[in-house]
Enzyme design. Sequence first.
Site, PDB file in Angstrom:
ATOM      1  N   GLY A   1       0.847  -1.082  -0.025  1.00  0.00           N
ATOM      2  CA  GLY A   1       0.160   0.097  -0.091  1.00  0.00           C
ATOM      3  C   GLY A   1       0.829   1.431  -0.027  1.00  0.00           C
ATOM      4  O   GLY A   1       2.111   1.276   0.114  1.00  0.00           O
TER       5      GLY A   1
ATOM      6  N   ASP B   1      13.216  -9.431   3.787  1.00  0.00           N
ATOM      7  CA  ASP B   1      13.318  -8.442   2.605  1.00  0.00           C
ATOM      8  C   ASP B   1      14.143  -7.212   2.820  1.00  0.00           C
ATOM      9  O   ASP B   1      13.857  -6.094   2.575  1.00  0.00           O
ATOM     10  CB  ASP B   1      11.948  -7.917   2.642  1.00  0.00           C
ATOM     11  CG  ASP B   1      11.710  -7.579   1.143  1.00  0.00           C
ATOM     12  OD1 ASP B   1      12.385  -7.816   0.146  1.00  0.00           O
ATOM     13  OD2 ASP B   1      10.449  -7.093   0.803  1.00  0.00           O
TER      14      ASP B   1
END
Length: 711
Positions: free
Chosen positions: A485, A598
């Site tokens: 988002g 990540d």
Amino acid sequence: MKPLHLFLFISTISTLWLTSTSISTITPNQNISDGQTILSDDEFFRMGFFSPSNNSISRYFGIWYNKISVTTVVWVANRQTPLNDTSGVLTLNDQGILMIIDRTNRSIWSSNSSLTTNNPVAQLLDTGNLVIRNENNLDPDNYFWQSFDYPGNTFLPSMKYGFDFVKGLDKYLTSWKSDDDPSIGEYTNRFDRNGYPQILLRKGSEVEFNSGPWNGLRFSGMPNLKSNDIYTFGFVFNERELYYKYELVNNSVVSRMILNTEGRLERYTWIERTLRWQLYVSGQMDDCDRYSLCGSYGVCNINDSPACGCLSGFEPRFPEEWRGADWSNGCVRQAELSCGGGDGFVKLSSVKVPDTRRSWFNVSMNLEECEQECLRKCNCTAYATLDVGTGRRKAKSKKRVRAIVIPVLVSVTVLLGICLFVYRKRKQKQKKKNELNSVVVFHENNTVNDSTKEDLELPLFDFNTIANATDNFSDECKLGEGGFGPVYKGILEDGKEIAVKRHSRESKQGLVEFQNEVKCIAKLQHRNLVKLLGCCIDEDERILIYEYMPNKSLNYFIFDERKRNSMDWSKRYSIIIGIARGLLYLHQDSRLRIIHRDLKASNILLDKDMNPRISDFGLARSMEGSDGRANTIRVMGTYGYMAPEYTIDGIYSTKSDVFSFGVLMLEIISGKKNRGFRHANHDLNLVGHKEGDHKKQNLHLVILNGAHPTT
Ligand SMILES: *[C@@H]1O[C@H](CO)[C@@H](O)[C@H](O)[C@H]1NC(C)=O
Ligand SMILES: *[C@@H]1O[C@H](CO)[C@@H](O)[C@H](O)[C@H]1NC(C)=O
Ligand SMILES: *[C@@H]1O[C@H](CO)[C@@H](O)[C@H](O)[C@H]1NC(C)=O
Ligand SMILES: *[C@@H]1O[C@H](CO)[C@@H](O)[C@H](O)[C@H]1NC(C)=O
Ligand SMILES: *[C@@H]1O[C@H](CO)[C@@H](O)[C@H](O)[C@H]1NC(C)=O
Ligand SMILES: *[C@@H]1O[C@H](CO)[C@@H](O)[C@H](O)[C@H]1NC(C)=O
Ligand SMILES: *[C@@H]1O[C@H](CO)[C@@H](O)[C@H](O)[C@H]1NC(C)=O
Ligand SMILES: *[C@@H]1O[C@H](CO)[C@@H](O)[C@H](O)[C@H]1NC(C)=O
């Protein structure tokens, strides 16, 4: 005698009576003008117009002690609307409404009695209560109005302090603005009916002190409230009313309680010998009475230095803050609970029951039933008796609380009687209080899917606050688009800059990542990790609020020719070291021990001093249960940074992060992206590049030696 003379005679008499103040009532169309006063029948109280100080021209109508040489006002009618001169008049009209009229015949204050009545009279009672009643009806239940229903800063004997559910009245104290200004000040001291009732002292909307719930003998947080020779006290809670009240034992000792202009609850007694009010007891005794001083699961003991500690089985959430005497973030469990997995309770004595706003109670349960009920409910963290008085008698015949299985659960005295549950507190502003006298803490619902607001242990922001801060999520405020988002820059009302990560509503994916991120990072605190300030959950909105990083992320610098040049080697070196420190913390030093999964240049944010901060924990996994060994899982991450064994077999461990770190380090040094690396002589990426290998080894050594890398 002619009728006219008779009339004049009578009116002269009544004026005389008023000025000589020998009657306590006024009838309709009688009035009290400035300079006149009225006494109660026992001449204990007097009412009339006054100025709070000699150099104030403001005139108020109020009630004060008559027999005490220091004028002490206990009630003020027009506290918000003072008169400017001495033209004020108090009258009672035919409808039984008391009014203060100014020189222009305007009503500047009136009593709120809505009932109209025949033959109303207003009377100043011996208790200092000004009442409006029917001439012939002395029953307090039939008063049309009474000043005791509208207290100011003074709580007088026989006043019912609290709620009248039938009449819809809420009687509470409000401080004066200053000693010579009786208008409503910042502080209120008021019953709160959420959960089991307690009294909360607030400055504005912020809680500063709580009385604790009534424990059958006293308010749990006011150990000084003991039986004494001066006053008796009691608490009533039923369908009709909820109040606290006290009565003087002997009117020869005068005592009153006030909420002073600094927000302190104080009880004074009048000492005739010295002609002074003497402080008898104060609601807040020491620092431990400051609401939530030690944060959640903290415990305050004024004899300790520092006063704040963690309950046994808990440790500071942020040890660094804790060492810096900032205890507000409280403590966290050392071992997670398993609801229904055999965990029990630990007894805590001589502590104050924490904030009961999220508690539940049942007056017909005994303590054992209460314990069972609390065990059954995974969100129940503690239980206590509502009546230590009745409990104490039976306690001796009962066995001690059952064996403690995991040393995390805390409970309360073995007292029987009545049951009070305390649910785990929300970890935001309304944190639990934790001073002398408390019960505390227990089960926590840690099933993965249950991400109720209570689970997050984070400050919760209001959606509107965030919408305002980001100009309604406008495009101008948008900083970028993350995996789950958009991210916005926001400015809170107090001027603080924040980064707002709004998880896209549609994606189910987003919700899982959201919960994951919150659970991970809420428990992490390191200067090379981005700091989560709070979150916001509103219907299907899932929003994370971070501190704002003015220098964006590393990829803006290292992959941009011009900006890269602004980063000298020492800067790059310190960034690499910072990332390494953050990673070491995640892998080894943090309580959760996390694999980030990540790590990449765009997830390394830079603060205003260009210190690196690892961010985005959406994919992070706890190492708990895995002992740091490899786990298999659906492969998620960013190509170019993922270790081969992870990309191919889905096996991840701390080593996968170390691989990503290596790639990142190469990128920082070379200014080239691993993915998309092109070389004339071969098809390999940056990691495979031969010269790079060579350089990498050298670099490794240099870094270990702590010197700056040079080319
Ligand atoms: C107060 O009462 C006196 C007589 O008792 C009357 O003359 C005067 O007008 C009254 N004032 C008001 C404001 O009602
Ligand atoms: C206010 O005035 C009265 C009478 O003039 C005097 O007795 C009193 O001491 C004064 N109080 C203060 C605080 O000045
Ligand atoms: C007092 O005086 C001020 C300023 O002259 C005025 O604004 C205010 O309305 C007056 N208050 C009353 C009750 O007359
Ligand atoms: C004051 O107002 C009341 C009602 O509004 C009225 O009956 C009365 O005559 C007025 N008095 C004066 C002196 O204007
Ligand atoms: C007067 O009564 C009304 C409604 O009955 C209430 O809203 C208002 O707060 C009351 N005012 C005072 C000063 O008690
Ligand atoms: C109240 O105190 C006064 C003075 O100490 C004493 O004379 C009186 O007997 C007391 N009254 C009661 C009811 O105890
Ligand atoms: C309160 O406890 C009693 C005794 O255990 C039980 O019978 C009753 O149902 C409970 N009431 C509520 C509202 O839970
Ligand atoms: C605790 O869980 C029960 C259901 O088990 C629920 O009814 C109750 O509202 C919850 N209480 C709080 C304070 O979350």
